[in-house]
Structure formats: structure tokens, C-alpha cells
Design a protein around this motif. Structure first.
Motif, PDB file in Angstrom:
ATOM      1  N   SER A 191       0.820  -1.208   0.000  1.00 22.39           N
ATOM      2  CA  SER A 191       0.000   0.000   0.000  1.00 22.39           C
ATOM      3  C   SER A 191       0.858   1.264   0.000  1.00 22.39           C
ATOM      4  CB  SER A 191      -0.905   0.002   1.234  1.00 22.39           C
ATOM      5  OG  SER A 191      -1.674   1.185   1.277  1.00 22.39           O
ATOM      6  N   ASP A 192       0.320   2.315  -0.579  1.00 21.51           N
ATOM      7  CA  ASP A 192       0.981   3.622  -0.543  1.00 21.51           C
ATOM      8  C   ASP A 192       0.168   4.636   0.263  1.00 21.51           C
ATOM      9  OD1 ASP A 192       3.268   2.958  -2.052  1.00 21.51           O
ATOM     10  OD2 ASP A 192       2.126   3.137  -3.918  1.00 21.51           O
ATOM     11  N   ASP A 193      -0.960   4.207   0.782  1.00 17.58           N
ATOM     12  CA  ASP A 193      -1.820   5.073   1.580  1.00 17.58           C
ATOM     13  C   ASP A 193      -1.400   4.988   3.048  1.00 17.58           C
ATOM     14  OD1 ASP A 193      -3.907   6.572   2.659  1.00 17.58           O
ATOM     15  OD2 ASP A 193      -5.333   4.907   2.556  1.00 17.58           O
ATOM     16  N   PRO A 194      -0.936   6.091   3.627  1.00 15.19           N
ATOM     17  CA  PRO A 194      -0.459   6.057   5.020  1.00 15.19           C
ATOM     18  C   PRO A 194      -1.493   5.530   6.020  1.00 15.19           C
ATOM     19  CG  PRO A 194       0.086   8.156   4.003  1.00 15.19           C
ATOM     20  CD  PRO A 194      -0.776   7.419   3.043  1.00 15.19           C
ATOM     21  N   GLU A 195      -2.746   5.878   5.829  1.00 11.90           N
ATOM     22  CA  GLU A 195      -3.787   5.409   6.751  1.00 11.90           C
ATOM     23  C   GLU A 195      -4.026   3.907   6.605  1.00 11.90           C
ATOM     24  OE1 GLU A 195      -5.129   7.039   9.334  1.00 11.90           O
ATOM     25  OE2 GLU A 195      -3.683   8.569   8.751  1.00 11.90           O
ATOM     26  N   ALA A 196      -4.006   3.412   5.373  1.00  9.94           N
ATOM     27  CA  ALA A 196      -4.180   1.982   5.138  1.00  9.94           C
ATOM     28  C   ALA A 196      -3.002   1.205   5.721  1.00  9.94           C
ATOM     29  CB  ALA A 196      -4.317   1.698   3.648  1.00  9.94           C
ATOM     30  N   ILE A 197      -1.807   1.741   5.551  1.00 16.30           N
ATOM     31  CA  ILE A 197      -0.619   1.094   6.115  1.00 16.30           C
ATOM     32  C   ILE A 197      -0.750   1.001   7.626  1.00 16.30           C
ATOM     33  CG2 ILE A 197       1.863   1.364   6.522  1.00 16.30           C
ATOM     34  CD1 ILE A 197       2.031   2.589   3.672  1.00 16.30           C
ATOM     35  N   LYS A 198      -1.142   2.102   8.244  1.00 17.16           N
ATOM     36  CA  LYS A 198      -1.280   2.139   9.697  1.00 17.16           C
ATOM     37  C   LYS A 198      -2.318   1.109  10.175  1.00 17.16           C
ATOM     38  CE  LYS A 198      -0.728   5.926  12.874  1.00 17.16           C
ATOM     39  NZ  LYS A 198       0.600   6.429  12.763  1.00 17.16           N
ATOM     40  N   GLU A 199      -3.425   1.033   9.468  1.00 20.37           N
ATOM     41  CA  GLU A 199      -4.491   0.091   9.833  1.00 20.37           C
ATOM     42  C   GLU A 199      -4.021  -1.360   9.698  1.00 20.37           C
ATOM     43  OE1 GLU A 199      -8.749  -1.240   7.954  1.00 20.37           O
ATOM     44  OE2 GLU A 199      -8.297   0.908   7.989  1.00 20.37           O
ATOM     45  N   LEU A 200      -3.339  -1.653   8.598  1.00 18.64           N
ATOM     46  CA  LEU A 200      -2.853  -3.015   8.371  1.00 18.64           C
ATOM     47  C   LEU A 200      -1.746  -3.395   9.355  1.00 18.64           C
ATOM     48  CD1 LEU A 200      -2.929  -2.915   4.491  1.00 18.64           C
ATOM     49  CD2 LEU A 200      -4.276  -4.458   5.940  1.00 18.64           C
ATOM     50  N   VAL A 201      -0.887  -2.446   9.667  1.00 17.45           N
ATOM     51  CA  VAL A 201       0.181  -2.727  10.637  1.00 17.45           C
ATOM     52  C   VAL A 201      -0.422  -2.976  12.021  1.00 17.45           C
ATOM     53  CG1 VAL A 201       2.183  -1.737  11.812  1.00 17.45           C
ATOM     54  CG2 VAL A 201       1.990  -1.545   9.350  1.00 17.45           C
ATOM     55  N   LYS A 202      -1.463  -2.246  12.346  1.00 17.40           N
ATOM     56  CA  LYS A 202      -2.148  -2.465  13.632  1.00 17.40           C
ATOM     57  C   LYS A 202      -2.714  -3.884  13.682  1.00 17.40           C
ATOM     58  CE  LYS A 202      -4.262  -1.308  17.499  1.00 17.40           C
ATOM     59  NZ  LYS A 202      -3.991  -2.374  18.454  1.00 17.40           N
ATOM     60  N   LYS A 203      -3.271  -4.346  12.577  1.00 18.43           N
ATOM     61  CA  LYS A 203      -3.786  -5.720  12.520  1.00 18.43           C
ATOM     62  C   LYS A 203      -2.646  -6.731  12.650  1.00 18.43           C
ATOM     63  CE  LYS A 203      -7.950  -4.754   9.865  1.00 18.43           C
ATOM     64  NZ  LYS A 203      -8.721  -5.043   8.645  1.00 18.43           N
ATOM     65  N   ALA A 204      -1.490  -6.430  12.065  1.00 22.54           N
ATOM     66  CA  ALA A 204      -0.325  -7.313  12.206  1.00 22.54           C
ATOM     67  C   ALA A 204       0.132  -7.359  13.652  1.00 22.54           C
ATOM     68  CB  ALA A 204       0.805  -6.847  11.291  1.00 22.54           C
ATOM     69  N   MET A 205       0.126  -6.202  14.315  1.00 21.47           N
ATOM     70  CA  MET A 205       0.491  -6.159  15.738  1.00 21.47           C
ATOM     71  C   MET A 205      -0.479  -7.010  16.561  1.00 21.47           C
ATOM     72  SD  MET A 205       1.363  -2.086  16.094  1.00 21.47           S
ATOM     73  CE  MET A 205       1.053  -2.069  17.835  1.00 21.47           C
ATOM     74  N   ASP A 206      -1.767  -6.874  16.293  1.00 17.61           N
ATOM     75  CA  ASP A 206      -2.776  -7.648  17.024  1.00 17.61           C
ATOM     76  C   ASP A 206      -2.594  -9.151  16.798  1.00 17.61           C
ATOM     77  OD1 ASP A 206      -3.854  -5.290  17.984  1.00 17.61           O
ATOM     78  OD2 ASP A 206      -5.501  -5.239  16.521  1.00 17.61           O
ATOM     79  N   ALA A 207      -2.297  -9.526  15.567  1.00 17.55           N
ATOM     80  CA  ALA A 207      -2.067 -10.944  15.274  1.00 17.55           C
ATOM     81  C   ALA A 207      -0.836 -11.456  16.011  1.00 17.55           C
ATOM     82  CB  ALA A 207      -1.926 -11.157  13.769  1.00 17.55           C
ATOM     83  N   SER A 208       0.188 -10.624  16.120  1.00 20.10           N
ATOM     84  CA  SER A 208       1.389 -11.017  16.866  1.00 20.10           C
ATOM     85  C   SER A 208       1.064 -11.217  18.341  1.00 20.10           C
ATOM     86  CB  SER A 208       2.484  -9.967  16.713  1.00 20.10           C
ATOM     87  OG  SER A 208       3.007  -9.986  15.414  1.00 20.10           O
ATOM     88  N   LEU A 209       0.233 -10.369  18.873  1.00 17.47           N
ATOM     89  CA  LEU A 209      -0.187 -10.552  20.274  1.00 17.47           C
ATOM     90  C   LEU A 209      -1.001 -11.833  20.441  1.00 17.47           C
ATOM     91  CD1 LEU A 209      -1.126  -6.904  21.323  1.00 17.47           C
ATOM     92  CD2 LEU A 209       0.900  -8.221  21.978  1.00 17.47           C
ATOM     93  N   ASP A 210      -1.784 -12.172  19.423  1.00 18.65           N
ATOM     94  CA  ASP A 210      -2.551 -13.423  19.475  1.00 18.65           C
ATOM     95  C   ASP A 210      -1.634 -14.635  19.541  1.00 18.65           C
ATOM     96  OD1 ASP A 210      -4.962 -12.048  19.425  1.00 18.65           O
ATOM     97  OD2 ASP A 210      -5.206 -12.250  17.247  1.00 18.65           O
ATOM     98  N   VAL A 211      -0.488 -14.564  18.867  1.00 15.66           N
ATOM     99  CA  VAL A 211       0.487 -15.660  18.937  1.00 15.66           C
ATOM    100  C   VAL A 211       0.901 -15.876  20.394  1.00 15.66           C
ATOM    101  CG1 VAL A 211       2.828 -16.401  18.319  1.00 15.66           C
ATOM    102  CG2 VAL A 211       1.372 -15.316  16.600  1.00 15.66           C
ATOM    103  N   LEU A 212       1.189 -14.787  21.073  1.00 17.68           N
ATOM    104  CA  LEU A 212       1.653 -14.886  22.460  1.00 17.68           C
ATOM    105  C   LEU A 212       0.576 -15.430  23.389  1.00 17.68           C
ATOM    106  CD1 LEU A 212       3.679 -11.560  22.686  1.00 17.68           C
ATOM    107  CD2 LEU A 212       4.548 -13.872  22.323  1.00 17.68           C
ATOM    108  N   THR A 213      -0.679 -15.179  23.076  1.00 19.10           N
ATOM    109  CA  THR A 213      -1.748 -15.726  23.921  1.00 19.10           C
ATOM    110  C   THR A 213      -2.048 -17.185  23.578  1.00 19.10           C
ATOM    111  OG1 THR A 213      -3.463 -14.851  22.459  1.00 19.10           O
ATOM    112  CG2 THR A 213      -2.826 -13.479  24.328  1.00 19.10           C
ATOM    113  N   ALA A 214      -1.753 -17.596  22.354  1.00 21.37           N
ATOM    114  CA  ALA A 214      -2.019 -18.981  21.944  1.00 21.37           C
ATOM    115  C   ALA A 214      -0.971 -19.962  22.457  1.00 21.37           C
ATOM    116  CB  ALA A 214      -2.103 -19.064  20.425  1.00 21.37           C
ATOM    117  N   ILE A 215       0.255 -19.538  22.536  1.00 23.37           N
ATOM    118  CA  ILE A 215       1.367 -20.460  22.851  1.00 23.37           C
ATOM    119  C   ILE A 215       1.243 -21.109  24.239  1.00 23.37           C
ATOM    120  CG2 ILE A 215       3.857 -20.520  23.342  1.00 23.37           C
ATOM    121  CD1 ILE A 215       4.271 -19.087  20.697  1.00 23.37           C
ATOM    122  N   PRO A 216       0.874 -20.408  25.281  1.00 19.22           N
ATOM    123  CA  PRO A 216       0.803 -21.092  26.578  1.00 19.22           C
ATOM    124  C   PRO A 216      -0.159 -22.291  26.573  1.00 19.22           C
ATOM    125  CG  PRO A 216       0.783 -18.740  26.915  1.00 19.22           C
ATOM    126  CD  PRO A 216       0.667 -18.961  25.436  1.00 19.22           C
ATOM    127  N   GLY A 217      -1.166 -22.287  25.720  1.00 22.08           N
ATOM    128  CA  GLY A 217      -2.078 -23.414  25.638  1.00 22.08           C
ATOM    129  C   GLY A 217      -1.534 -24.593  24.864  1.00 22.08           C
TER     130      GLY A 217
END
Length: 129
Positions: A101-127
Motif C-alpha cells: 500500500s501507498d496510503d499512510p492510513e491503510a498502512i497504519k491500519e494493516l500494521v495495527k492488525k499485524a500487531m494484534d495478530a502477533s499478540l494473538d500468537v503470544l496468547t495462543a502459545i501457553p495453551g
């Protein structure tokens, strides 16, 4: 001074990763998946805060590589955590979309989703251990 710091980090990271993998029982057998996921999250977070699209894309690229490594370590016979693998691959998907993407707002939104998915990894692993 900046270059000295970079060299120091590059030289000490392998030792720290090894130390963290063996000394942190909370990570269990998925220690490397956790380590790479934490590094990916940090890169995504820096990209989210970046004011430059070019700088953000460089950080996203390294975050995607680290999230890919996390997904690979999540499905090793020792770790065997399919949920963590899927969350890490979600982070990779969002990161790749952000890089295209070249749209700064779209990049920010997608990166936020990537951050959230990374946090989901950390919550999944202990199980999985």
C-alpha cells in the motif's frame, strides 16, 4: 555512536536469543516462536509509529520475516502449536498487504492488525506447551 550500537546489537542478539530460549521456562518448548514473534511485534510497532512511509515499509519487511520465522517455529515437533502458526501467518498477511500500500492510513491500519495478530500468537502459545 549509532553504528556502534547497531554492531553491539548484532553481535549480542544470538547469545541473548540462546540464553532466553533456555532460561525462560514460561516460553516452554515454543521459546523460539515466542522470541521471533516478540521481535516481529516490536518491528510492527515501530512501523506503526513511523512518520515516513519508506521507514515504515522497511520495518514492516523485517517484521514480516520475523513473523514468518515465528510461524515456522510454532509447528516444530517440540512446539506443535497450529493456532500460533496461523496467527503468525495472519501477521505476515497483514504485513505484506501494508508493504504493497501507498496510503499512510491503510498502512497504519494493516500494521495495527499485524500487531494484534502477533499478540494473538503470544496468547495462543501457553495453551500449546
Amino acid at each position: 555512536m549509532k553504528y556502534l550500537s547497531i554492531i553491539f546489537v548484532m553481535c549480542t542478539t544470538p547469545f541473548l536469543l540462546t540464553f532466553m530460549d533456555h532460561k525462560n521456562p514460561a516460553q516452554g518448548k515454543c521459546g523460539m516462536a515466542v522470541t521471533y514473534d516478540e521481535m516481529a511485534y516490536k518491528d510492527f510497532k515501530k512501523a506503526y509509529k513511523s512518520s515516513s512511509i519508506d521507514d515504515a515499509k522497511k520495518l514492516i519487511k523485517t517484521g514480516v520475516k520475523k513473523a514468518t520465522q515465528s510461524s515456522a517455529y510454532a509447528i516444530t515437533p517440540d512446539c506443535d502449536c497450529a493456532n500460533a502458526k496461523n496467527y503468525a501467518l495472519n501477521a505476515v498477511t497483514f504485513g505484506n498487504k501494508a508493504m504493497k500500500s501507498d496510503d499512510p492510513e491503510a498502512i497504519k491500519e494493516l500494521v495495527k492488525k499485524a500487531m494484534d495478530a502477533s499478540l494473538d500468537v503470544l496468547t495462543a502459545i501457553p495453551g500449546c506447551n
